[in-house]
Design a protein around this motif. Structure first.
Motif, short mmCIF file in Angstrom:
data_model
loop_
_atom_site.label_atom_id
_atom_site.label_comp_id
_atom_site.label_asym_id
_atom_site.label_seq_id
_atom_site.Cartn_x
_atom_site.Cartn_y
_atom_site.Cartn_z
N THR A 188 0.85 -1.19 0.00
CA THR A 188 0.00 0.00 0.00
C THR A 188 0.89 1.24 0.00
O THR A 188 2.02 1.20 0.48
N PRO A 189 0.38 2.37 -0.54
CA PRO A 189 1.18 3.60 -0.57
C PRO A 189 1.18 4.30 0.78
O PRO A 189 0.48 3.90 1.72
N LYS A 227 8.55 9.47 -7.49
CA LYS A 227 9.88 9.79 -6.98
C LYS A 227 10.10 9.15 -5.61
O LYS A 227 11.13 8.51 -5.36
N VAL A 228 9.13 9.32 -4.72
CA VAL A 228 9.24 8.77 -3.37
C VAL A 228 9.28 7.25 -3.41
O VAL A 228 10.08 6.61 -2.72
N ILE A 229 8.41 6.64 -4.23
CA ILE A 229 8.36 5.18 -4.32
C ILE A 229 9.67 4.62 -4.85
O ILE A 229 10.20 3.62 -4.33
N ALA A 230 10.26 5.25 -5.87
CA ALA A 230 11.54 4.79 -6.42
C ALA A 230 12.64 4.84 -5.35
O ALA A 230 13.45 3.91 -5.24
N SER A 245 7.13 -2.88 -10.96
CA SER A 245 5.80 -2.32 -10.70
C SER A 245 5.35 -2.73 -9.31
O SER A 245 5.90 -3.64 -8.70
N GLY A 246 4.32 -2.05 -8.83
CA GLY A 246 3.73 -2.42 -7.55
C GLY A 246 4.49 -1.87 -6.36
O GLY A 246 5.51 -1.19 -6.50
N LEU A 247 3.98 -2.21 -5.18
CA LEU A 247 4.49 -1.64 -3.93
C LEU A 247 4.92 -2.70 -2.94
O LEU A 247 4.93 -2.47 -1.74
N GLY A 255 5.04 -5.19 1.68
CA GLY A 255 4.91 -3.85 1.16
C GLY A 255 5.92 -2.92 1.81
O GLY A 255 6.23 -3.06 2.99
N PHE A 256 6.42 -1.97 1.04
CA PHE A 256 7.45 -1.07 1.53
C PHE A 256 7.06 0.41 1.47
O PHE A 256 7.57 1.24 2.22
N ALA A 257 6.15 0.76 0.58
CA ALA A 257 5.93 2.18 0.25
C ALA A 257 5.24 2.96 1.35
O ALA A 257 5.35 4.19 1.39
#
Length: 495
Positions: free
Chosen positions: A136-137, A393-396, A421-423, A466-468
């Motif tokens: 999840t974001p 940017k933050v996800i990368a 792709s994905g989180l 999940g990491f994001a």
């Protein structure tokens, strides 16, 4: 009832004309606080509006407006030819409770009702500060206050952009804006007539199950696939069959070897980021699947809800983009990096399918047209692109950090591939141990790992993490605790 209170209003009402709040609302807020703190008590009589106005040095109409608002909220009552009196709704509620005993329902219903064990959700509540998800974001990235201004502007608009006689027709403005946005970002060529916005993913699959599935229909899904559609299609009467997955995604040759033309009703697949392994369907297998759908006469439901979290800039990746005709039904998501209240799912399908699907929206409650207009404004004003850039940017950055932390803390004890792709990461352990024990140890140390993240059988010990949703500091702490829990288990297993 007592005489008018002698407590001066200026002792608990301080008007600040620099505030955005209207003066009469400032009076309302501070009056309520005075009642809650017992400065004004239940049944106290208030002075006349002229006297209060003189004391606070405001226009009498301002006091009348404040008293009207307080009466509507239940904090004062007017007795004709007598005066205005304080009411404390909280005390009144307590009195009601004392005089009227509430009878709650029994623990067990005295009547028969149908139970669906298929729909038992694996989701769990967590109360801790640190936790993993299945992907999840971080909803803290885009401030809710900033999103709220779009919704507020729609509510304040004196002349709505349009009225609709039937809520199931959807919001034309949003559908226009969404089709424009999808055409721009995903290389589609759609008009609004081929789009059906649907608030929840559960609703999307429920609608599709009602439209497409009859009892006994064969539905193919990927091995270790996403629980939500599996639950819903099974409940609709489908026979769920799993297809092996390898580094190239779903094994299409397996379908051809084990099924005959006409046996399959539909295939549900995430081509970009398979759940839970995060692998993508290869180009070769995409072509195979499209040809087989024609030859075997089945529908493909393509779930592309991870598109917004893809760092690969290739608009031709989806099956729908390769061959968006009568075989593909496309499920997408809009704004998944926004606060959940501002997210939207959508279906792309033939027009008559969507017209029938729209009828089912009324089962789940009418669409929130105000919210859809607000989402349309976010696209129209261009803010969605700004939010998307910030999110990517933050996800990368977090994806790279998470990979580094896993390597540092677990080294050669795990295998994983950084997902394009994905989180979430698909992490396989090289040794066999109990993941439920790992979950227990981690929880004791303050880290919650939900059961939907655990994958274990005779040949597999893996986590989907999940990491994001974690900021860098939280991420470091979570991975450190995970490592400590892992070593605690290793020590226990030593002779």
């Amino acid at each position: 009832m007592s005489s008018p209170v002698i407590i001066p209003f200026h002792s608990f009402v301080k008007i600040d004309r620099r505030k955005k709040d209207a003066v009469y609302m400032q009076i309302v807020y501070q009056f309520i606080n005075a009642v809650k703190s017992n400065l004004l008590e239940d049944d106290d009589q208030l002075p006349g509006s002229r006297k209060i106005a003189e004391e606070l040095q405001v226009h009498r109409k301002t006091i009348v407006a404040a008293l009207t608002e307080l009466q509507e909220q239940g904090w004062v009552k007017t007795v004709p030819n007598v005066g205005v009196f304080v009411i404390n709704p909280e005390i009144s509620l307590d009195k009601t409770k004392k005089t009227k005993v509430f009878q709650h329902p029994p623990e067990t219903a005295p009547y028969h009702f149908r139970k669906e064990f298929i729909l038992d959700t694996p989701l769990e509540e967590h109360l801790g500060k640190l936790y993993f998800t299945d992907g999840t974001p971080d909803y803290r990235m885009i401030k809710s206050e900033e999103l709220g201004r779009f919704y507020t502007s729609v509510l304040r608009r004196k002349k709505p952009s349009g009225t609709y006689s039937n809520a199931s027709d959807g919001n034309l403005f949003f559908r226009d804006q969404l089709s424009y946005y999808l055409n721009l970002t995903r290389g589609f060529h759609l008009s609004r007539d081929f789009l059906l916005p649907v608030a929840g993913l559960e609703q999307v699959h429920s609608i599709l199950s009602r439209l497409l599935i009859n009892t006994g229909d064969v539905v193919l899904v990927e091995e270790l696939s996403y629980f939500l559609p599996n639950m819903i299609y099974s409940q609709a009467g489908a026979k769920m069959k799993t297809i092996p997955v390898d580094a190239d995604g779903m094994d299409i040759d397996y379908i051809q070897k084990h099924f005959k033309p006409g046996e399959i009703r539909l295939v549900y697949i995430n081509t970009k980021c398979q759940y839970p392994t995060t692998v993508a369907l290869s180009k070769k297998r995409k072509s195979q699947l499209l040809l087989l759908a024609e030859e075997y006469d089945f529908i493909v439901i393509e779930d592309d809800s991870d598109f917004e979290f893809s760092l690969v800039k290739n608009k031709n990746e989806s099956l729908f983009r390769k061959n968006g005709d009568h075989r593909i039904i496309y499920i997408g998501a809009f704004g998944r990096f926004l606060n959940p209240g501002f997210q939207m799912n959508f279906l792309i399908a033939p027009k008559d399918v969507l017209q029938e699907g729209a009828k089912h929206l009324n089962i789940f409650g009418k669409p929130n047209l105000m919210m859809e207009k607000a989402l349309g404004e976010i696209i129209h004003q261009g803010d969605i692109h700004r939010y998307q850039r910030k999110s990517k940017k933050v996800i990368a950055e977090r994806k790279e950090l998470f990979a580094g932390l896993l390597n540092n803390h677990f080294q050669n004890r795990i295998t994983f591939t950084i997902p394009p792709s994905g989180l979430a990461f698909w992490i396989r352990f090289k040794e066999v141990f109990s993941l439920t024990q790992l979950q227990k140890k981690a929880r004791e140390k303050g880290l919650f790992i939900p059961s939907i993240c655990l994958y274990q059988n005779r040949s597999l010990t893996a986590l989907r993490l999940g990491f994001a949703h974690l900021n860098p500091q939280e991420m470091e702490e979570a991975v450190k605790i995970l490592e400590e829990a892992y070593w605690d288990l290793s020590k226990q297993s030593m002779p």
